[in-house]
Write a protein that holds these residues in place. Sequence first.
Motif, short mmCIF file in Angstrom:
data_model
loop_
_atom_site.label_atom_id
_atom_site.label_comp_id
_atom_site.label_asym_id
_atom_site.label_seq_id
_atom_site.Cartn_x
_atom_site.Cartn_y
_atom_site.Cartn_z
N THR A 31 19.39 0.77 29.41
CA THR A 31 19.34 -0.46 28.64
C THR A 31 18.74 -1.53 29.54
O THR A 31 19.31 -1.83 30.59
N PRO A 32 17.60 -2.11 29.18
CA PRO A 32 16.98 -3.12 30.03
C PRO A 32 17.87 -4.36 30.18
O PRO A 32 18.60 -4.72 29.27
N LYS A 33 17.77 -4.99 31.34
CA LYS A 33 18.54 -6.22 31.58
C LYS A 33 18.06 -7.34 30.69
O LYS A 33 18.84 -8.17 30.26
N ASP A 34 16.77 -7.36 30.39
CA ASP A 34 16.18 -8.39 29.54
C ASP A 34 15.86 -7.78 28.17
O ASP A 34 15.10 -6.82 28.07
N ALA A 35 16.44 -8.33 27.12
CA ALA A 35 16.28 -7.79 25.76
C ALA A 35 14.83 -7.79 25.29
O ALA A 35 14.48 -7.02 24.40
N ASP A 39 15.22 -2.15 23.37
CA ASP A 39 16.62 -1.76 23.28
C ASP A 39 16.94 -0.74 24.38
O ASP A 39 18.05 -0.72 24.91
N TYR A 40 15.95 0.10 24.69
CA TYR A 40 16.09 1.11 25.74
C TYR A 40 14.78 1.22 26.49
O TYR A 40 13.72 0.85 25.98
N SER A 41 14.86 1.74 27.70
CA SER A 41 13.68 1.90 28.54
C SER A 41 13.80 3.19 29.34
O SER A 41 14.90 3.63 29.65
N THR A 42 12.66 3.78 29.68
CA THR A 42 12.66 4.96 30.53
C THR A 42 11.54 4.85 31.56
O THR A 42 10.49 4.26 31.30
#
Length: 120
Positions: A31-35, A39-42
């Motif tokens: 879950t990224p710190k900055d919205a 919503d999700y990051s890889t």
Amino acid sequence: MSIKQKIQRIIKTSLDNNSIEFDLDKIIIETPKDAKNGDYSTNIALMLTKILKDNPMNIASKIASTINDNSIEKVEIANPGFINIYLNKQVLLDEINKIIKEDKNYGRNNFGNQKKINLE
């Protein structure tokens, strides 16, 4: 299946579509710190750089272009090769409804079937 697990499977399918072999369990979904970064990051493209001997932005672009699932609204690429995933809002509402419906049982499983194990 959690949302993160579903996204792992979507990414794995995308890798398979690009003829890239990679273990599902090694696909990290955060879950990224900055919205604004989704919503999700890889960082899967960064992890594949040495294996594929290619620029992580190129790898991320190839993976993102083959992601096709109705639970994902949008996919963006960010330097140095992150893939940012924005979920369809209905997916989030469905998960909230599931949490409310299952109440205290949400997230429980029968792993181990009540057997005692000894970890050393």
